[in-house]
Design a protein around this motif. Structure first.
Motif, PDB file in Angstrom:
ATOM      1  N   VAL A   5       0.741  -1.082  -0.283  1.00 17.78           N
ATOM      2  CA  VAL A   5       0.090   0.229   0.138  1.00 17.78           C
ATOM      3  C   VAL A   5       0.752   1.410   0.344  1.00 17.78           C
ATOM      4  O   VAL A   5       1.936   1.923   0.915  1.00 17.78           O
ATOM      5  N   PHE A   6       0.594   2.335  -0.720  1.00 21.30           N
ATOM      6  CA  PHE A   6       1.715   2.964  -1.215  1.00 21.30           C
ATOM      7  C   PHE A   6       0.643   4.553  -1.324  1.00 21.30           C
ATOM      8  O   PHE A   6      -1.177   4.333  -1.631  1.00 21.30           O
ATOM      9  N   THR A   7       0.962   5.678  -1.037  1.00 21.16           N
ATOM     10  CA  THR A   7       0.571   7.033  -1.112  1.00 21.16           C
ATOM     11  C   THR A   7       1.129   7.660  -1.909  1.00 21.16           C
ATOM     12  O   THR A   7       2.637   8.018  -1.479  1.00 21.16           O
ATOM     13  N   ALA A   8       0.406   9.065  -2.001  1.00 23.37           N
ATOM     14  CA  ALA A   8       0.789  10.204  -2.872  1.00 23.37           C
ATOM     15  C   ALA A   8       0.506  10.842  -3.302  1.00 23.37           C
ATOM     16  O   ALA A   8      -0.962  11.162  -2.938  1.00 23.37           O
ATOM     17  N   ILE A   9       0.860  12.773  -2.322  1.00 30.06           N
ATOM     18  CA  ILE A   9      -0.067  13.319  -2.485  1.00 30.06           C
ATOM     19  C   ILE A   9       0.698  14.976  -3.773  1.00 30.06           C
ATOM     20  O   ILE A   9       2.077  14.193  -4.274  1.00 30.06           O
ATOM     21  N   ILE A  38       3.940  13.008  -3.807  1.00 26.86           N
ATOM     22  CA  ILE A  38       5.184  12.297  -3.022  1.00 26.86           C
ATOM     23  C   ILE A  38       4.726  11.703  -1.948  1.00 26.86           C
ATOM     24  O   ILE A  38       3.055  11.832  -1.494  1.00 26.86           O
ATOM     25  N   GLY A  39       5.613  11.114  -1.429  1.00 25.88           N
ATOM     26  CA  GLY A  39       4.491   9.993  -0.788  1.00 25.88           C
ATOM     27  C   GLY A  39       5.533   8.318  -1.329  1.00 25.88           C
ATOM     28  O   GLY A  39       6.977   8.631  -0.878  1.00 25.88           O
ATOM     29  N   GLY A  40       4.912   7.767  -0.560  1.00 30.73           N
ATOM     30  CA  GLY A  40       5.904   6.535  -0.550  1.00 30.73           C
ATOM     31  C   GLY A  40       5.126   5.251   0.876  1.00 30.73           C
ATOM     32  O   GLY A  40       3.680   5.654   0.192  1.00 30.73           O
ATOM     33  N   GLN A  41       5.509   4.010   0.963  1.00 37.55           N
ATOM     34  CA  GLN A  41       4.712   2.950   2.036  1.00 37.55           C
ATOM     35  C   GLN A  41       4.238   3.591   2.671  1.00 37.55           C
ATOM     36  O   GLN A  41       4.772   4.051   3.971  1.00 37.55           O
ATOM     37  N   VAL A  42       3.057   2.610   2.837  1.00 37.29           N
ATOM     38  CA  VAL A  42       2.334   2.493   4.147  1.00 37.29           C
ATOM     39  C   VAL A  42       3.142   1.313   5.028  1.00 37.29           C
ATOM     40  O   VAL A  42       3.218   0.699   4.290  1.00 37.29           O
ATOM     41  N   GLU A  43       3.139   1.710   6.133  1.00 42.51           N
ATOM     42  CA  GLU A  43       4.006   0.592   7.051  1.00 42.51           C
ATOM     43  C   GLU A  43       2.808  -0.625   7.993  1.00 42.51           C
ATOM     44  O   GLU A  43       2.157   0.163   8.899  1.00 42.51           O
ATOM     45  N   LEU A  44       2.577  -1.084   6.641  1.00 46.41           N
ATOM     46  CA  LEU A  44       1.407  -1.444   7.606  1.00 46.41           C
ATOM     47  C   LEU A  44       1.360  -2.651   8.775  1.00 46.41           C
ATOM     48  O   LEU A  44       1.015  -3.022   9.849  1.00 46.41           O
ATOM     49  N   ALA A  45       2.716  -3.186   8.735  1.00 43.16           N
ATOM     50  CA  ALA A  45       3.384  -3.789  10.148  1.00 43.16           C
ATOM     51  C   ALA A  45       3.532  -3.017  11.468  1.00 43.16           C
ATOM     52  O   ALA A  45       3.592  -3.416  12.450  1.00 43.16           O
ATOM     53  N   GLY A  54      -2.572   9.523   8.171  1.00 44.36           N
ATOM     54  CA  GLY A  54      -1.237   9.535   8.744  1.00 44.36           C
ATOM     55  C   GLY A  54      -0.132   8.894   8.030  1.00 44.36           C
ATOM     56  O   GLY A  54       1.210  10.317   8.495  1.00 44.36           O
ATOM     57  N   SER A  55       0.376   8.047   7.928  1.00 45.35           N
ATOM     58  CA  SER A  55       0.733   8.049   7.230  1.00 45.35           C
ATOM     59  C   SER A  55       1.098   7.865   5.719  1.00 45.35           C
ATOM     60  O   SER A  55       2.151   8.837   6.167  1.00 45.35           O
ATOM     61  N   MET A  56       0.085   8.884   5.186  1.00 43.23           N
ATOM     62  CA  MET A  56       0.635  10.018   3.407  1.00 43.23           C
ATOM     63  C   MET A  56       1.669  11.096   4.366  1.00 43.23           C
ATOM     64  O   MET A  56       2.851  11.372   4.238  1.00 43.23           O
ATOM     65  N   LEU A  57       1.169  11.864   5.428  1.00 43.50           N
ATOM     66  CA  LEU A  57       1.939  12.904   5.927  1.00 43.50           C
ATOM     67  C   LEU A  57       2.888  12.802   6.326  1.00 43.50           C
ATOM     68  O   LEU A  57       4.271  13.514   6.309  1.00 43.50           O
ATOM     69  N   ARG A  58       2.886  11.637   7.318  1.00 40.64           N
ATOM     70  CA  ARG A  58       4.179  11.104   7.911  1.00 40.64           C
ATOM     71  C   ARG A  58       5.245  11.153   6.461  1.00 40.64           C
ATOM     72  O   ARG A  58       7.173  11.493   6.604  1.00 40.64           O
ATOM     73  N   THR A  64       9.680  15.880   3.011  1.00 38.70           N
ATOM     74  CA  THR A  64      10.000  17.373   2.470  1.00 38.70           C
ATOM     75  C   THR A  64      10.361  18.083   3.800  1.00 38.70           C
ATOM     76  O   THR A  64       9.757  17.502   4.937  1.00 38.70           O
ATOM     77  N   VAL A  65      10.909  19.244   3.413  1.00 40.42           N
ATOM     78  CA  VAL A  65      10.603  20.228   4.923  1.00 40.42           C
ATOM     79  C   VAL A  65       9.616  21.275   4.987  1.00 40.42           C
ATOM     80  O   VAL A  65       9.514  22.651   5.831  1.00 40.42           O
ATOM     81  N   ILE A  66       8.802  20.993   4.222  1.00 43.34           N
ATOM     82  CA  ILE A  66       7.273  21.616   4.165  1.00 43.34           C
ATOM     83  C   ILE A  66       5.827  21.752   5.347  1.00 43.34           C
ATOM     84  O   ILE A  66       6.192  20.507   5.571  1.00 43.34           O
ATOM     85  N   PRO A  67       6.349  22.658   6.363  1.00 45.55           N
ATOM     86  CA  PRO A  67       5.782  22.261   7.631  1.00 45.55           C
ATOM     87  C   PRO A  67       4.245  21.518   7.015  1.00 45.55           C
ATOM     88  O   PRO A  67       3.691  22.396   6.434  1.00 45.55           O
ATOM     89  N   LEU A  68       3.269  20.902   7.382  1.00 47.83           N
ATOM     90  CA  LEU A  68       2.505  20.664   7.574  1.00 47.83           C
ATOM     91  C   LEU A  68       1.254  22.090   7.891  1.00 47.83           C
ATOM     92  O   LEU A  68       0.192  21.871   7.199  1.00 47.83           O
ATOM     93  N   ALA A  69       1.572  22.721   8.287  1.00 50.30           N
ATOM     94  CA  ALA A  69       1.018  23.970   8.313  1.00 50.30           C
ATOM     95  C   ALA A  69       0.592  24.554   7.309  1.00 50.30           C
ATOM     96  O   ALA A  69      -0.689  25.335   7.142  1.00 50.30           O
ATOM     97  N   MET A  70       1.497  24.480   5.978  1.00 50.04           N
ATOM     98  CA  MET A  70       0.751  25.144   4.750  1.00 50.04           C
ATOM     99  C   MET A  70      -0.381  24.388   4.228  1.00 50.04           C
ATOM    100  O   MET A  70      -0.227  25.047   2.998  1.00 50.04           O
ATOM    101  N   ILE A  71      -0.300  23.794   4.442  1.00 52.37           N
ATOM    102  CA  ILE A  71      -0.939  22.457   3.519  1.00 52.37           C
ATOM    103  C   ILE A  71      -2.530  22.395   4.391  1.00 52.37           C
ATOM    104  O   ILE A  71      -3.116  22.470   5.124  1.00 52.37           O
TER     105      ILE A  71
END
Length: 165
Positions: A5-9, A38-45, A54-58, A64-71
């Protein structure tokens, strides 16, 4: 059969019709130098299957160094299923809006770049992103539907959009 499982934004520019995408490093094993979300693998384990946003945000914070408050307005727009031999892959595609222009677009996975929505570099995109990102950007911003899709044998995106029209 294994499951990945993977996420991208994909993030919209704060002031113009452009989106922030990742051009993968040339040293990557899969899709070197190609453009995607921008994204990656969901750590199912690790239990991340219970919190896919939450996985996508992680992943976003790791890369990136973009603060989550900017999204803002983060939402899942599309799920795509791909079969790669014995691996079943579920890709969850998110969109969001940057509230302001980040000062730093550093990325650990490659280079972050803005691309005009009407001139996406489709020939330089990861095959799945080539189909899914234009689809997501064609949706009304206020559409809260999560569309389901798969890629057919020719690499064409098949979605349940027609059921919503």
């Amino acid at each position: 059969m294994k499951l990945g499982v993977f996420t991208a934004i994909t993030l919209r520019h704060p002031a113009r019709e452009a989106v922030l995408l990742l051009r993968r490093s040339e040293t990557k094993r899969r899709f070197p130098g190609l453009i995607t979300g921008i994204g990656g693998q969901v750590e199912l384990a690790e239990g991340e299957g219970d919190d896919l946003v939450g996985s996508m945000l992680r992943e976003f914070q790791e890369e990136t160094v973009i603060p989550l408050a900017m999204i803002q307005d983060v939402r899942c727009r599309l799920s795509t299923i791909i079969t790669r031999g014995e691996l079943q892959v579920l890709l969850l595609w998110f969109t969001g809006q940057l509230t302001t222009m980040p000062d730093d677009l550093s990325c650990t996975e490659g280079v972050l770049e803005f691309h005009d929505v009407d001139a996406l570099p489709l020939d330089r995109m990861v095959p799945t992103a080539r189909r899914t990102i234009p689809f997501m950007l064609s949706l009304p911003v206020d559409d809260t539907t999560i569309y389901n899709s798969c890629l057919d044998a020719d690499g064409e995106l098949i979605t349940n959009r027609h059921a919503q029209d």
